[in-house]
Design a protein around this motif. Structure first.
Motif, PDB file in Angstrom:
ATOM      1  N   GLU A 771       0.843  -1.194   0.000  1.00 61.90           N
ATOM      2  CA  GLU A 771       0.000   0.000   0.000  1.00 61.90           C
ATOM      3  C   GLU A 771       0.878   1.243   0.000  1.00 61.90           C
ATOM      4  N   GLU A 772       0.613   2.175  -0.862  1.00 60.98           N
ATOM      5  CA  GLU A 772       1.491   3.333  -1.004  1.00 60.98           C
ATOM      6  C   GLU A 772       1.252   4.356   0.105  1.00 60.98           C
ATOM      7  N   ILE A 773       2.345   4.956   0.549  1.00 59.66           N
ATOM      8  CA  ILE A 773       2.275   6.053   1.515  1.00 59.66           C
ATOM      9  C   ILE A 773       2.307   7.380   0.743  1.00 59.66           C
ATOM     10  N   LYS A 774       1.382   8.271   1.030  1.00 64.16           N
ATOM     11  CA  LYS A 774       1.405   9.580   0.376  1.00 64.16           C
ATOM     12  C   LYS A 774       2.351  10.491   1.147  1.00 64.16           C
ATOM     13  N   LYS A 775       3.368  10.976   0.459  1.00 61.83           N
ATOM     14  CA  LYS A 775       4.358  11.823   1.110  1.00 61.83           C
ATOM     15  C   LYS A 775       4.172  13.266   0.646  1.00 61.83           C
ATOM     16  N   GLU A 776       4.217  14.166   1.604  1.00 64.09           N
ATOM     17  CA  GLU A 776       4.071  15.583   1.282  1.00 64.09           C
ATOM     18  C   GLU A 776       5.403  16.123   0.783  1.00 64.09           C
ATOM     19  N   VAL A 777       5.410  16.672  -0.383  1.00 66.83           N
ATOM     20  CA  VAL A 777       6.632  17.207  -0.970  1.00 66.83           C
ATOM     21  C   VAL A 777       6.599  18.727  -0.886  1.00 66.83           C
ATOM     22  N   THR A 778       7.631  19.299  -0.272  1.00 70.71           N
ATOM     23  CA  THR A 778       7.714  20.763  -0.142  1.00 70.71           C
ATOM     24  C   THR A 778       8.628  21.302  -1.225  1.00 70.71           C
ATOM     25  N   GLU A 779       8.102  22.185  -2.066  1.00 70.20           N
ATOM     26  CA  GLU A 779       8.895  22.795  -3.129  1.00 70.20           C
ATOM     27  C   GLU A 779       9.743  23.927  -2.547  1.00 70.20           C
ATOM     28  N   PRO A 780      11.041  23.967  -2.839  1.00 77.40           N
ATOM     29  CA  PRO A 780      11.854  25.098  -2.368  1.00 77.40           C
ATOM     30  C   PRO A 780      11.463  26.377  -3.110  1.00 77.40           C
ATOM     31  N   LYS A 781      11.231  27.478  -2.345  1.00 74.62           N
ATOM     32  CA  LYS A 781      10.885  28.756  -2.979  1.00 74.62           C
ATOM     33  C   LYS A 781      12.101  29.371  -3.652  1.00 74.62           C
ATOM     34  N   VAL A 785      22.845  27.034  -5.935  1.00 75.20           N
ATOM     35  CA  VAL A 785      23.741  26.000  -6.455  1.00 75.20           C
ATOM     36  C   VAL A 785      25.170  26.438  -6.135  1.00 75.20           C
ATOM     37  N   LEU A 786      25.923  25.558  -5.483  1.00 76.00           N
ATOM     38  CA  LEU A 786      27.239  25.930  -4.968  1.00 76.00           C
ATOM     39  C   LEU A 786      28.337  25.039  -5.530  1.00 76.00           C
ATOM     40  N   ASP A 787      29.483  25.683  -5.822  1.00 75.56           N
ATOM     41  CA  ASP A 787      30.686  24.934  -6.194  1.00 75.56           C
ATOM     42  C   ASP A 787      31.896  25.725  -5.717  1.00 75.56           C
ATOM     43  N   LYS A 838      19.949  31.723   4.147  1.00 81.19           N
ATOM     44  CA  LYS A 838      18.672  32.294   3.695  1.00 81.19           C
ATOM     45  C   LYS A 838      17.979  31.438   2.642  1.00 81.19           C
ATOM     46  N   LEU A 839      18.652  30.420   2.135  1.00 87.75           N
ATOM     47  CA  LEU A 839      18.107  29.610   1.043  1.00 87.75           C
ATOM     48  C   LEU A 839      17.325  28.405   1.562  1.00 87.75           C
ATOM     49  N   ASP A 840      16.289  28.016   0.799  1.00 86.60           N
ATOM     50  CA  ASP A 840      15.494  26.834   1.170  1.00 86.60           C
ATOM     51  C   ASP A 840      16.227  25.542   0.841  1.00 86.60           C
ATOM     52  N   LEU A 841      17.102  25.575  -0.154  1.00 88.81           N
ATOM     53  CA  LEU A 841      17.790  24.359  -0.588  1.00 88.81           C
ATOM     54  C   LEU A 841      19.118  24.741  -1.229  1.00 88.81           C
ATOM     55  N   ILE A 842      20.171  24.001  -0.882  1.00 87.78           N
ATOM     56  CA  ILE A 842      21.482  24.206  -1.521  1.00 87.78           C
ATOM     57  C   ILE A 842      21.800  22.953  -2.321  1.00 87.78           C
ATOM     58  N   ILE A 843      22.114  23.142  -3.601  1.00 91.62           N
ATOM     59  CA  ILE A 843      22.347  22.030  -4.521  1.00 91.62           C
ATOM     60  C   ILE A 843      23.825  22.005  -4.904  1.00 91.62           C
ATOM     61  N   GLY A 865      24.208  20.746   8.429  1.00 94.95           N
ATOM     62  CA  GLY A 865      22.873  21.082   8.918  1.00 94.95           C
ATOM     63  C   GLY A 865      22.048  21.880   7.925  1.00 94.95           C
ATOM     64  N   LEU A 866      22.659  22.307   6.827  1.00 95.46           N
ATOM     65  CA  LEU A 866      21.935  23.054   5.799  1.00 95.46           C
ATOM     66  C   LEU A 866      21.051  22.116   4.980  1.00 95.46           C
ATOM     67  N   PRO A 867      19.902  22.579   4.497  1.00 96.98           N
ATOM     68  CA  PRO A 867      19.059  21.741   3.618  1.00 96.98           C
ATOM     69  C   PRO A 867      19.774  21.551   2.272  1.00 96.98           C
ATOM     70  N   THR A 868      20.278  20.358   2.047  1.00 96.00           N
ATOM     71  CA  THR A 868      21.184  20.135   0.922  1.00 96.00           C
ATOM     72  C   THR A 868      20.687  19.014   0.021  1.00 96.00           C
ATOM     73  N   LEU A 869      20.863  19.190  -1.278  1.00 93.01           N
ATOM     74  CA  LEU A 869      20.617  18.141  -2.263  1.00 93.01           C
ATOM     75  C   LEU A 869      21.930  17.888  -3.007  1.00 93.01           C
ATOM     76  N   ASP A 870      22.515  16.727  -2.775  1.00 93.82           N
ATOM     77  CA  ASP A 870      23.753  16.356  -3.464  1.00 93.82           C
ATOM     78  C   ASP A 870      23.372  15.463  -4.642  1.00 93.82           C
ATOM     79  N   LEU A 871      23.493  15.983  -5.863  1.00 99.99           N
ATOM     80  CA  LEU A 871      23.072  15.234  -7.053  1.00 99.99           C
ATOM     81  C   LEU A 871      23.877  13.945  -7.214  1.00 99.99           C
TER      82      LEU A 871
END
Length: 956
Positions: A771-781, A785-787, A838-843, A865-871
């Motif tokens: 049975e699938e769980i519905k997950k709430e996805v929050t879009e970053p406002k 992108v950092l390098d 100040k950013l919602d997401l750092i990629i 501790g920052l909200p990070t997405l590592d591709l």
């Protein structure tokens, strides 16, 4: 009454028995199959036709014909069909054909056990016996029992076929390959029998042994093809590719005939061992030839002792058999079983493989072997002449045993498990690379260096001074001349010998890791029905002294454990918790041992020990349980520590449903507060240095792991917890504290994220599987992108693990809200940190393991501790391996990077900060556009190893 009727009568009597019939929870008859034949694409030469005619083989089974087609064409093939399906012919026929075609051709046969080589030599000689002596291919065994004179004769004048084992390849052939030049240069086939045994730690060792062997073959101009033989594992082709790095075709459909087989699931009211004795006595009375499999050496010996005491006239017709017996003892038992002199043998998994012990009628398994594959393999030992046979699985209190006693249909519907190994176990890889470089100098175009992971390991070893580069820089040498004997292929440590302290006679052997737990001072060691008390464990001289002594108890070690997180490889949200997979450092210390009564298991006492800790690095997964769940548990007056400890045990107990392993190959630690996690956590890790890939596969199936664990605990009929659900037979703290209801509470909150209104009604809340769980996805406002580009290379600072010393030439941050690039030099990093907050997401791409580490050396801040997405991490989670950003960019965006990190380092030395900034901005733009493409389309593109552009689904 013939044997077939005896089997029918035995099963009928069992089902009708007023005492034992009710303990049969499932009986199923697996129908036999008629043979399916096939024709090879090319006819066999007349000489081989005569060999087949002599063995009264008119046609090949379909799988034999197909497999020989591949082998004759020089292609790698694995035959994964049931026991007794004629796999021997699939490699003997192509090998004989090659050797008859050219007397300079050779084949290498590899068996995990010496006894298998003896069996196969006999079969080979029977096949070639009628060929004219002038053309007849010869075969010889080359193993530890071969005399020095015979060894030299084999090397100087090699036969067509050499039958050996992994240790001889590692210790004798590879380090002295120049003496084997004439044999290796003519090598056309490498036959690997029972390849499914090369998994876990031994699989990691063999992955390197095969790569070393192929490297030496290349050196002498040989390109042999592999013929693998396997039990019915779920991933035979992938297993063989992991072992060799080569593409392998799998043949899994058997054309062999098979007899009718009775499968009985027996859940005893008495102890499983007592039930086995009752079932065996009834079989002996009917003259049924029987094999009894147990789960441990200790249980094998105990059952053999008890049977011998009560078997009367059958006393001399029964024997124990297990690893650790001396070679002459094992061969005597095999011979007596094959001749029919023995009616029954009580064995560990040592007799699971295809050693010929004659036709058997009945297989009794005391406990589920831990996998569907092993159950079918053991059950396949009976009914070899197409006659009706029987297999009885006796359930123990273990979680998996009772799971299948309650869900027998689930067992029969499950496919065989995947065999797992880690071909790049860093501890094992390093040892073998030292051996490889000592065998042959490493050069830039070396066969081994084509593998990027091996190449990186070589560079790391060079940096650490383990391997040395010459002045010109084009050759790498080993500091060691003959390092081979320091490696034990079948364990993480070396082998220690156990001897009788009074007679100095050898008793058996044990590996170093197990010695701490099973052969410490005071431990009871059982061998062939005799009990020995260990008097001394001398690690320095690698010797254990024992004295023969009859005691009424057995011993079990008690341990303290702790773990340190060294590196995070992958992470994801699983229901209501964060689960991670990575590299761990585990410290285990045996603090004492329990004495328990042989009959009944009553605790007689605890004896303290003072032993050094065992410290090793491995792979593991961990569940980070939120402080919110802990608070809820405390508010409900639930024993939280007892709950997470029980969750750890239950999860380890159920894990073999998903991974081909035994719970003894896994370790676990549960803690209400882990410093690095900053909260409660449950760790499950591979119980061997470097890891074997077991928890990696479980991590990929994390949702199922949690659901199955909860189901097992809920369905157990006990009130307070038992070995069926939350107790562990190897718990270092004696299963204290353990709280079953708390485990249910914690698991429910982990899966559903809500507190049940009433713990007693928790059963009603279990979500059905699938049975699938519905997950709430929050879009970053707004996202960034950092390098970063560094001032110094890894080589200049002492390695990639010291990235914090590399310094920063420029850091570029793209802000989506302003659609603008911001450039920060080293002295401006504190300003950049304020921007990041100040950013919602750092990629980023490899931002977790590199960029943040570099930044930490400039400005102290909790970047993790920052909200990070590592591709890179996301790609790795999907593929199981890493891709370069350039690969993704070219395939997805048709854009290539403008430079590379090495060029940027040169620019820094030349003071060209403008060029570095331009290059870094381009990297940031590429990372941003890959992210946006994947976000919009649900996939990105990359170029695979076949040079094809393919989609990689993403959910960032």
């Amino acid at each position: 009454m013939n044997q077939q009727d005896k089997v029918k009568e035995y099963i009928a009597s069992l089902l009708a028995s007023p005492v034992m019939g009710d303990q049969v929870v499932h009986h199923r008859i697996i129908g036999g199959n008629n043979a399916v034949y096939g024709e090879p694409r090319h006819k066999w030469p007349d000489s081989l036709k005569s060999v087949l005619n002599f063995r009264e083989i008119e046609k090949l089974y379909s799988h034999q014909a197909k497999a020989t087609d591949y082998a004759r064409a020089g292609r790698n093939v694995v035959i994964a069909t049931p026991t007794a399906s004629g796999k021997t012919l699939t490699y003997n026929l192509p090998v004989l054909e090659q050797c008859l075609r050219n007397p300079d051709n050779h084949a290498l046969y590899l068996f995990p056990l010496k006894a298998l080589a003896q069996d196969q030599l006999k079969t080979f000689n029977e096949m070639t016996g009628l060929l004219p002596s002038g053309i007849r291919p010869e075969a010889e065994i080359y193993d530890g029992d071969t005399t020095p004179y015979k060894r030299k004769k084999i090397r100087d004048n090699p036969p067509s076929v050499i039958l050996t084992n992994p240790e001889m390849i590692h210790l004798s052939i590879l380090p002295h390959h120049e003496r084997w030049a004439s044999f290796i240069s003519g090598l056309t086939h490498i036959v690997v029998d029972e390849v499914h045994t090369y998994r876990g730690v031994m699989g990691s060792h063999m992955a390197m042994v095969f790569r070393r062997l192929l490297r030496i073959c290349k050196f002498y101009g040989a390109e042999p093809s592999f013929i693998f033989s396997s039990a019915t594992v779920g991933n035979p082709a992938q297993l063989c590719k992991s072992l060799t790095g080569l593409d392998v075709t799998a043949i899994t459909e058997s054309g062999a005939a098979s007899g009718k087989r009775n499968f009985v699931f027996f859940n005893p009211l008495v102890s499983p061992s007592s039930a086995a004795i009752q079932l065996l006595k009834a079989a002996l009375a009917r003259g049924l030839r029987t094999i009894v499999y147990t789960q441990s050496r200790k249980m094998t010996e105990l059952i053999a002792m008890w049977v011998s005491e009560k078997a009367g006239k059958y006393k001399d017709k029964i024997s124990a058999y297990r690893a650790g017996f001396l070679p002459e003892e094992r061969r005597e038992i095999e011979s007596r079983m094959s001749s029919g002199d023995l009616l029954a043998v009580i064995s560990t998994s040592a007799l699971e493989l295809g050693i010929d012990i004659g036709g058997l009628d009945l297989c009794i398994m005391v406990g589920y072997p831990g996998s569907v594959m092993a159950t079918l393999q053991r059950g396949g030992r009976v009914g070899r002449s197409n006659q009706e046979s029987a297999v009885i699985l006796i359930g123990q209190e273990d979680a998996l045993d009772q799971y299948f006693m309650r869900h027998p249909d689930n067992f029969f519907s499950r496919p065989p498990e995947n065999a797992v190994l880690n071909p790049y176990n860093p501890v094992i890889m390093e040892k073998h690379l030292i051996c490889a470089v000592s065998e042959l100098t490493l050069r830039e175009n070396d066969y081994l260096l084509k593998d990027e992971k091996i190449k990186n390991k070589v560079l790391e070893m060079e940096h650490d001074g383990i391997l040395l580069r010459n002045k010109r820089g084009d050759e790498i040498y080993s500091k060691r001349k003959r390092p081979h004997r320091e490696i034990s292929l079948r364990g993480a440590g070396g082998t220690i010998h156990i001897e009788d302290s009074e007679t100095s006679e050898p008793i058996g052997t044990i590996d170093e890791v197990r010695a701490y737990s099973e052969a410490h001072e005071g431990a009871v060691y059982i061998h062939r029905g005799n009990t020995y008390c260990i008097k001394e464990l001398d690690l320095a001289s690698r010797k254990i002294s024992a004295v023969k002594q009859r005691v009424g108890y057995y011993t079990r070690a008690r341990k303290n454990k702790s773990t340190e997180i060294l590196e995070i490889y992958s992470q994801k949200t699983v229901f209501g918790i964060v689960m991670r997979f990575g590299k761990l450092k585990v410290t285990e210390q045996v603090t004492g041992y329990e004495k328990r009564a042989t009959r009944g298991g009553q605790l007689l006492g605890i004896v303290p020990l003072d032993l050094p800790p065992v410290i090793f690095e491995t792979q593991g997964l961990w569940m980070e349980i939120s402080s919110d769940i802990k608070r809820r548990a405390e508010d409900e007056f639930v024993h939280f520590m007892g709950g997470i400890h029980a969750v750890e045990h239950a999860a380890i107990g159920i894990m073999p449903l998903m991974v081909l392993t035994d719970r003894n190959d896994l370790g676990g630690i549960s803690t209400p507060m882990h410093e690095q996690v900053d909260g409660p956590a449950v760790f499950i890790y591979d119980g061997m240095p470097g890891g074997a890939g077991l928890t990696m596969q479980a991590f990929e199936q994390a949702e199922e792991l949690l659901e199955r664990t909860l189901q097992t605990v809920l369905e157990c009929e006990c009130e307070l917890g038992c070995p069926t659900c939350v107790h562990s037979p190897k718990c270092g703290s004696g299963n204290r504290p353990i709280d079953k209801s708390a485990a249910i509470f914690v698991l429910q909150n982990m899966i559903h994220g809500e507190t049940p209104k009433n713990i007693e009604d928790i059963n009603m809340l279990l979500r059905p599987f699938g049975e699938e769980i519905k997950k709430e996805v929050t879009e970053p406002k707004n996202f960034g992108v950092l390098d970063v580009e560094t001032r110094r290379s890894a080589q200049e600072v002492g390695g990639w693990n010291k990235a914090e010393r590399m310094g920063i030439s420029i850091a570029v941050l793209y802000d989506s809200n302003e659609d603008k690039f911001f450039n920060y030099e080293e002295h401006q990093i504190p300003e950049m940190v304020e921007h990041l907050k100040k950013l919602d997401l750092i990629i980023g791409f490899n931002i977790d393991r590199f960029d943040y580490k570099v930044l930490s050396g400039i400005h102290a801040f909790n970047y993790k501790g920052l909200p990070t997405l590592d591709l890179l991490i996301k790609v790795h989670e999907k593929l199981g391996y890493r891709l370069k950003l350039d690969n993704l960019a070219q395939a997805t965006l048709d854009t290539a990077k403008s430079a590379d990190g090495l060029q940027a380092l040169e620019w820094w030395k030349e003071g060209k900060l403008d060029l570095i900034t331009e290059y870094c901005q381009q990297d940031v733009a590429v990372t941003r556009d890959v992210y946006l493409f994947g976000k919009e389309h649900g996939y990105v593109l990359f170029t695979n190893k076949d040079k094809k552009k393919v989609r990689l689904p993403v959910d960032w």
